[in-house]
Design a protein around this motif. Structure first.
Motif, PDB file in Angstrom:
ATOM      1  N   HIS A 138       2.123   1.909  27.186  1.00 19.56           N
ATOM      2  CA  HIS A 138       1.069   1.574  26.239  1.00 19.56           C
ATOM      3  C   HIS A 138       1.028   0.061  26.061  1.00 19.56           C
ATOM      4  N   THR A 176      -3.529   2.793  27.803  1.00 24.87           N
ATOM      5  CA  THR A 176      -2.394   3.582  28.278  1.00 24.87           C
ATOM      6  C   THR A 176      -2.427   3.606  29.801  1.00 24.87           C
ATOM      7  N   THR A 187       6.784  -7.063  30.396  1.00 23.13           N
ATOM      8  CA  THR A 187       7.158  -7.017  28.976  1.00 23.13           C
ATOM      9  C   THR A 187       5.997  -6.598  28.084  1.00 23.13           C
ATOM     10  N   LYS A 223       4.721  -0.964  27.249  1.00 23.90           N
ATOM     11  CA  LYS A 223       5.874  -0.368  26.572  1.00 23.90           C
ATOM     12  C   LYS A 223       5.787   1.154  26.550  1.00 23.90           C
ATOM     13  N   PRO A 231       6.704   4.880  24.664  1.00 23.68           N
ATOM     14  CA  PRO A 231       6.603   5.301  23.256  1.00 23.68           C
ATOM     15  C   PRO A 231       7.831   4.950  22.417  1.00 23.68           C
ATOM     16  N   ASP A 232       9.013   4.871  23.036  1.00 25.17           N
ATOM     17  CA  ASP A 232      10.232   4.542  22.279  1.00 25.17           C
ATOM     18  C   ASP A 232      10.435   3.041  22.107  1.00 25.17           C
ATOM     19  N   GLY A 233       9.485   2.232  22.542  1.00 23.75           N
ATOM     20  CA  GLY A 233       9.554   0.797  22.342  1.00 23.75           C
ATOM     21  C   GLY A 233      10.131   0.005  23.501  1.00 23.75           C
ATOM     22  N   ARG A 234      10.721   0.687  24.465  1.00 27.50           N
ATOM     23  CA  ARG A 234      11.260  -0.024  25.625  1.00 27.50           C
ATOM     24  C   ARG A 234      10.129  -0.594  26.480  1.00 27.50           C
ATOM     25  N   THR A 235      10.343  -1.795  26.977  1.00 21.70           N
ATOM     26  CA  THR A 235       9.344  -2.403  27.850  1.00 21.70           C
ATOM     27  C   THR A 235       9.462  -1.845  29.265  1.00 21.70           C
ATOM     28  N   ASP A 237      12.641  -3.010  30.687  1.00 21.35           N
ATOM     29  CA  ASP A 237      13.797  -2.229  30.233  1.00 21.35           C
ATOM     30  C   ASP A 237      13.903  -0.930  31.033  1.00 21.35           C
ATOM     31  N   TRP A 238      12.760  -0.248  31.173  1.00 18.27           N
ATOM     32  CA  TRP A 238      12.730   1.022  31.906  1.00 18.27           C
ATOM     33  C   TRP A 238      13.136   0.805  33.361  1.00 18.27           C
TER      34      TRP A 238
END
Length: 296
Positions: free
Chosen positions: A185, A196, A273, A276, A278-282, A285-286
């Motif tokens: 998102h 999305t 970055t 993101k 839904p849990d806030g990870r970019t 990060d994923w």
């Protein structure tokens, strides 16, 4: 997971920008790419005298240009084009092992290729009217569509992007999309951005209905490729403008998170970055977690 295919490229003169042939295991097709500087030599090859379809690729004063044709003797026809057309630099000849294509086949392929190139909108065509094509029975039509599916895998591999499009809205694409595809998102409320995107087969597919910035606001000297891509999507109606808002009218696949983010936000953006979960990870990060899991 999509089944893999084996593509064999043969660089005839040992140079990546020279003459080459392309074949796929268990596919009857044969592709021959000939730079115009090697045209005399290339047209002496056996496949050039066969029945097939061909592409002429080059540019004129207004940008990239292409021509799609068919012939029962491609060498003879392309030799005529060499006398009449001075803008093209590369010829791509498509035929089959054993010269198995007939006139009805190539008229069908020519018509479909012209329609696909125009739908993609990546390059202007010198072709005038849409070729009439030919009437094939159900079995022959299915065979030609299967032939085209493989051809569209081969051509990008030899740097022919005439038919490339990020559109991903067909029922076939939707049916093939895995349900576990990660969904990202990107939102910038003050600029009306709420998009999305699913990561499928290495592409970030921005979903139809995503709200995007209505205008490009970035520095025109930077990210010009992304700005041009955005303008192309607006011209094709894939981004629909309505007053102070804009939205995606269909799914569109981008080759990188940054390309998707730039088109959505109307400026150069760090896609890894910006997008993101839904849990806030970019996205970064994923990606790091995926790499860590793969290397443990």
């Amino acid at each position: 997971m999509t089944a893999g295919r084996s593509l064999e490229l043969f660089f005839v003169d040992g140079r990546p920008d020279g003459m080459l042939t392309a074949e796929v295991f268990n596919w009857t097709g044969h592709v021959l790419r000939i730079p115009r500087t090697r045209l005399a030599e290339g047209l002496q090859r056996a496949q050039a005298r066969q029945t097939g379809v061909y592409l002429l690729l080059g540019s004129d004063e207004t940008g990239p240009l292409a021509y799609i044709g068919e012939a029962e003797d491609m060498a003879r026809r392309i030799g005529q084009h060499a006398k009449e057309k001075d803008w093209w630099e590369v010829a791509v000849l498509v035929t089959t092992a054993g010269d198995a294509l007939n006139k009805a086949h190539i008229r069908y392929l020519e018509s479909r290729l012209v329609a696909m190139a125009r739908a993609a909108g990546a390059t202007r065509l010198e072709n005038g009217n849409q070729p009439a094509g030919s009437s094939l029975n159900e079995a022959a039509t299915a065979n030609m569509e299967s032939f085209l599916d493989t051809l569209h895998m081969v051509l990008p591999a030899i740097r022919v992007d005439l038919f490339q499009t990020g559109r991903r809205s067909t029922s076939r694409e939707v049916a093939q999309q895995p349900t576990e595809a990660p969904r990202f998102h990107l939102a910038v409320p003050r600029h009306g951005v709420d998009a999305t995107a699913d990561l499928v087969d290495g592409e970030l597919r921005v979903k139809a209905g995503s709200e995007v910035r209505p205008a490009w606001v970035g520095d025109p000297k930077h990210a010009s490729n992304y700005r041009e891509l955005r303008q192309h999507l607006v011209a094709r109606g894939i981004i629909s403008l309505s007053g102070d808002s804009a939205r995606m009218t269909e799914d569109y696949a981008f080759s990188s998170p940054s390309a998707a983010a730039a088109v959505v936000t109307g400026r150069s953006a760090k896609g890894r970055t910006s997008w993101k979960l839904p849990d806030g990870r970019t996205y970064a990060d994923w990606e790091a977690a995926q790499i860590e899991g793969a290397t443990e």
